[in-house]
Scaffold this motif. Structure first.
Motif, PDB file in Angstrom:
ATOM      1  N   THR A 109       0.812  -1.224   0.000  1.00  0.00           N
ATOM      2  CA  THR A 109       0.000   0.000   0.000  1.00  0.00           C
ATOM      3  C   THR A 109       0.843   1.270   0.000  1.00  0.00           C
ATOM      4  OG1 THR A 109      -0.199  -0.006   2.411  1.00  0.00           O
ATOM      5  CG2 THR A 109      -1.952  -1.101   1.143  1.00  0.00           C
ATOM      6  N   THR A 110       2.113   1.143   0.330  1.00  0.00           N
ATOM      7  CA  THR A 110       2.980   2.327   0.289  1.00  0.00           C
ATOM      8  C   THR A 110       3.426   2.627  -1.133  1.00  0.00           C
ATOM      9  OG1 THR A 110       4.910   0.958   0.777  1.00  0.00           O
ATOM     10  CG2 THR A 110       3.802   2.009   2.648  1.00  0.00           C
ATOM     11  N   ASP A 111       3.048   1.767  -2.088  1.00  0.00           N
ATOM     12  CA  ASP A 111       3.453   1.909  -3.485  1.00  0.00           C
ATOM     13  C   ASP A 111       2.220   1.955  -4.397  1.00  0.00           C
ATOM     14  OD1 ASP A 111       4.998   1.877  -5.833  1.00  0.00           O
ATOM     15  OD2 ASP A 111       4.930  -0.305  -5.925  1.00  0.00           O
ATOM     16  N   LEU A 112       1.284   2.846  -4.102  1.00  0.00           N
ATOM     17  CA  LEU A 112       0.067   2.938  -4.895  1.00  0.00           C
ATOM     18  C   LEU A 112       0.169   3.960  -6.025  1.00  0.00           C
ATOM     19  CD1 LEU A 112      -2.624   2.856  -2.065  1.00  0.00           C
ATOM     20  CD2 LEU A 112      -1.898   0.976  -3.551  1.00  0.00           C
ATOM     21  N   SER A 113       1.268   4.650  -6.129  1.00  0.00           N
ATOM     22  CA  SER A 113       1.377   5.749  -7.097  1.00  0.00           C
ATOM     23  C   SER A 113       1.180   5.311  -8.549  1.00  0.00           C
ATOM     24  CB  SER A 113       2.714   6.467  -6.938  1.00  0.00           C
ATOM     25  OG  SER A 113       3.780   5.570  -7.210  1.00  0.00           O
ATOM     26  N   LYS A 114       1.452   4.051  -8.863  1.00  0.00           N
ATOM     27  CA  LYS A 114       1.295   3.589 -10.245  1.00  0.00           C
ATOM     28  C   LYS A 114      -0.093   3.019 -10.524  1.00  0.00           C
ATOM     29  CE  LYS A 114       6.180   2.656 -10.893  1.00  0.00           C
ATOM     30  NZ  LYS A 114       7.205   1.640 -11.064  1.00  0.00           N
ATOM     31  N   ALA A 115      -0.956   2.984  -9.512  1.00  0.00           N
ATOM     32  CA  ALA A 115      -2.307   2.446  -9.698  1.00  0.00           C
ATOM     33  C   ALA A 115      -3.159   3.420 -10.504  1.00  0.00           C
ATOM     34  CB  ALA A 115      -2.963   2.189  -8.347  1.00  0.00           C
ATOM     35  N   ASP A 116      -3.984   2.867 -11.380  1.00  0.00           N
ATOM     36  CA  ASP A 116      -4.976   3.673 -12.070  1.00  0.00           C
ATOM     37  C   ASP A 116      -6.208   3.847 -11.182  1.00  0.00           C
ATOM     38  OD1 ASP A 116      -3.516   3.904 -14.540  1.00  0.00           O
ATOM     39  OD2 ASP A 116      -4.022   1.800 -14.925  1.00  0.00           O
ATOM     40  N   VAL A 117      -6.443   2.842 -10.342  1.00  0.00           N
ATOM     41  CA  VAL A 117      -7.599   2.858  -9.441  1.00  0.00           C
ATOM     42  C   VAL A 117      -7.292   1.993  -8.229  1.00  0.00           C
ATOM     43  CG1 VAL A 117      -8.728   0.913 -10.612  1.00  0.00           C
ATOM     44  CG2 VAL A 117     -10.121   2.519  -9.317  1.00  0.00           C
ATOM     45  N   VAL A 118      -7.873   2.350  -7.094  1.00  0.00           N
ATOM     46  CA  VAL A 118      -7.770   1.542  -5.881  1.00  0.00           C
ATOM     47  C   VAL A 118      -9.193   1.184  -5.462  1.00  0.00           C
ATOM     48  CG1 VAL A 118      -7.104   1.487  -3.446  1.00  0.00           C
ATOM     49  CG2 VAL A 118      -5.607   2.603  -5.115  1.00  0.00           C
ATOM     50  N   LEU A 119      -9.429  -0.108  -5.275  1.00  0.00           N
ATOM     51  CA  LEU A 119     -10.729  -0.573  -4.810  1.00  0.00           C
ATOM     52  C   LEU A 119     -10.636  -0.852  -3.316  1.00  0.00           C
ATOM     53  CD1 LEU A 119     -11.713  -3.118  -7.609  1.00  0.00           C
ATOM     54  CD2 LEU A 119     -12.114  -0.668  -7.516  1.00  0.00           C
ATOM     55  N   VAL A 120     -11.618  -0.380  -2.562  1.00  0.00           N
ATOM     56  CA  VAL A 120     -11.668  -0.623  -1.123  1.00  0.00           C
ATOM     57  C   VAL A 120     -13.021  -1.222  -0.778  1.00  0.00           C
ATOM     58  CG1 VAL A 120     -10.035   1.224  -0.555  1.00  0.00           C
ATOM     59  CG2 VAL A 120     -12.481   1.715  -0.599  1.00  0.00           C
ATOM     60  N   GLY A 121     -13.042  -1.991   0.305  1.00  0.00           N
ATOM     61  CA  GLY A 121     -14.283  -2.579   0.776  1.00  0.00           C
ATOM     62  C   GLY A 121     -13.988  -3.662   1.794  1.00  0.00           C
ATOM     63  N   VAL A 122     -15.036  -4.097   2.486  1.00  0.00           N
ATOM     64  CA  VAL A 122     -14.856  -5.181   3.447  1.00  0.00           C
ATOM     65  C   VAL A 122     -14.581  -6.467   2.681  1.00  0.00           C
ATOM     66  CG1 VAL A 122     -16.292  -4.074   5.201  1.00  0.00           C
ATOM     67  CG2 VAL A 122     -17.331  -5.688   3.591  1.00  0.00           C
ATOM     68  N   HIS A 170     -26.916  -8.870   4.599  1.00  0.00           N
ATOM     69  CA  HIS A 170     -27.450 -10.234   4.677  1.00  0.00           C
ATOM     70  C   HIS A 170     -26.736 -11.153   3.683  1.00  0.00           C
ATOM     71  CE1 HIS A 170     -30.508  -8.912   7.446  1.00  0.00           C
ATOM     72  NE2 HIS A 170     -30.824  -7.928   6.617  1.00  0.00           N
ATOM     73  N   THR A 171     -26.449 -10.636   2.504  1.00  0.00           N
ATOM     74  CA  THR A 171     -25.714 -11.416   1.497  1.00  0.00           C
ATOM     75  C   THR A 171     -24.305 -11.704   2.002  1.00  0.00           C
ATOM     76  OG1 THR A 171     -26.999 -10.380  -0.262  1.00  0.00           O
ATOM     77  CG2 THR A 171     -24.930 -11.451  -0.894  1.00  0.00           C
ATOM     78  N   LEU A 172     -23.664 -10.701   2.585  1.00  0.00           N
ATOM     79  CA  LEU A 172     -22.323 -10.881   3.136  1.00  0.00           C
ATOM     80  C   LEU A 172     -22.320 -11.958   4.213  1.00  0.00           C
ATOM     81  CD1 LEU A 172     -19.361 -10.041   3.362  1.00  0.00           C
ATOM     82  CD2 LEU A 172     -20.087  -8.231   4.935  1.00  0.00           C
ATOM     83  N   LEU A 173     -23.311 -11.928   5.088  1.00  0.00           N
ATOM     84  CA  LEU A 173     -23.404 -12.926   6.144  1.00  0.00           C
ATOM     85  C   LEU A 173     -23.542 -14.334   5.567  1.00  0.00           C
ATOM     86  CD1 LEU A 173     -23.555 -13.513   9.159  1.00  0.00           C
ATOM     87  CD2 LEU A 173     -26.020 -13.103   9.031  1.00  0.00           C
ATOM     88  N   GLU A 174     -24.361 -14.479   4.531  1.00  0.00           N
ATOM     89  CA  GLU A 174     -24.538 -15.789   3.901  1.00  0.00           C
ATOM     90  C   GLU A 174     -23.238 -16.276   3.242  1.00  0.00           C
ATOM     91  OE1 GLU A 174     -27.024 -17.964   4.177  1.00  0.00           O
ATOM     92  OE2 GLU A 174     -27.772 -16.497   5.623  1.00  0.00           O
ATOM     93  N   ILE A 175     -22.534 -15.370   2.572  1.00  0.00           N
ATOM     94  CA  ILE A 175     -21.259 -15.739   1.944  1.00  0.00           C
ATOM     95  C   ILE A 175     -20.266 -16.197   3.002  1.00  0.00           C
ATOM     96  CG2 ILE A 175     -19.240 -14.835   0.725  1.00  0.00           C
ATOM     97  CD1 ILE A 175     -21.212 -12.998  -0.813  1.00  0.00           C
ATOM     98  N   ARG A 201     -20.049 -29.238  10.072  1.00  0.00           N
ATOM     99  CA  ARG A 201     -20.528 -28.348  11.131  1.00  0.00           C
ATOM    100  C   ARG A 201     -21.543 -27.405  10.546  1.00  0.00           C
ATOM    101  NH1 ARG A 201     -15.755 -26.237  14.796  1.00  0.00           N
ATOM    102  NH2 ARG A 201     -17.386 -26.285  16.347  1.00  0.00           N
ATOM    103  N   SER A 202     -22.644 -27.243  11.240  1.00  0.00           N
ATOM    104  CA  SER A 202     -23.640 -26.288  10.753  1.00  0.00           C
ATOM    105  C   SER A 202     -23.393 -24.950  11.424  1.00  0.00           C
ATOM    106  CB  SER A 202     -25.048 -26.794  11.036  1.00  0.00           C
ATOM    107  OG  SER A 202     -25.474 -26.414  12.311  1.00  0.00           O
ATOM    108  N   ILE A 203     -23.462 -23.915  10.623  1.00  0.00           N
ATOM    109  CA  ILE A 203     -23.217 -22.557  11.113  1.00  0.00           C
ATOM    110  C   ILE A 203     -24.562 -21.844  11.200  1.00  0.00           C
ATOM    111  CG2 ILE A 203     -21.980 -20.412  10.680  1.00  0.00           C
ATOM    112  CD1 ILE A 203     -20.189 -22.896  11.139  1.00  0.00           C
ATOM    113  N   VAL A 204     -24.900 -21.353  12.344  1.00  0.00           N
ATOM    114  CA  VAL A 204     -26.194 -20.671  12.530  1.00  0.00           C
ATOM    115  C   VAL A 204     -25.983 -19.188  12.562  1.00  0.00           C
ATOM    116  CG1 VAL A 204     -28.198 -20.452  14.008  1.00  0.00           C
ATOM    117  CG2 VAL A 204     -27.049 -22.642  13.803  1.00  0.00           C
TER     118      VAL A 204
END
Length: 133
Positions: free
Chosen positions: A51-64, A113-118, A130-133
């Motif tokens: 991340t200290t070398d982002l200067s050559k990026a055309d775009v940076v994507l962020v998200g959880v 809700h979609t994130l939780l299911e994934i 194992r079942s995850i509830v």
């Protein structure tokens, strides 16, 4: 040639005579080199790396996690766009380099809700039986 029969069949069905230039789909021009460079950039800047070398990026994507940052970066790289992706972690500071980046930053979102299911599905794959509830 093993494909002669198939090519002949396709020529008959389409009425178009094939151009016989072996390797013709692999033209190594500037566009090709740009895509390869972008792919290498994506690999070395995936999931918050360098991340200290982002200067050559055309775009940076962020998200959880699990918002499809990596697949989106590879999609962009296939079009010659250098993309880095940085995961956002709740209650953690932004990575060094992101605040200094002056280019395009795009935030990817997902329905909670979609994130939780994934995430449940992924845990289920890691812990079979194992079942995850």
């Amino acid at each position: 040639n093993i494909l002669d029969g198939t090519i002949h069949f396709l020529e008959q069905q389409t009425g178009i005579v094939a151009e016989r230039h072996p390797g013709g789909q692999y033209v190594m021009d500037n566009s090709y080199r740009r895509r390869i460079d972008a792919m290498q950039y994506v690999i070395s800047h995936d999931d918050g790396q360098k991340t200290t070398d982002l200067s050559k990026a055309d775009v940076v994507l962020v998200g959880v996690s699990r918002t499809s940052k990596t697949p989106t970066c590879f999609y962009l790289a296939n079009r010659g766009i250098r993309a880095a992706n940085i995961p956002l972690v709740p209650h953690a500071p932004l990575p060094v380099g992101l605040e200094d980046f002056r280019g395009l930053v795009v935030g990817l979102t997902i329905d909670p809700h979609t994130l939780l299911e994934i995430r449940r599905s992924r845990v289920g794959m890691m812990l079979p039986g194992r079942s995850i509830v």
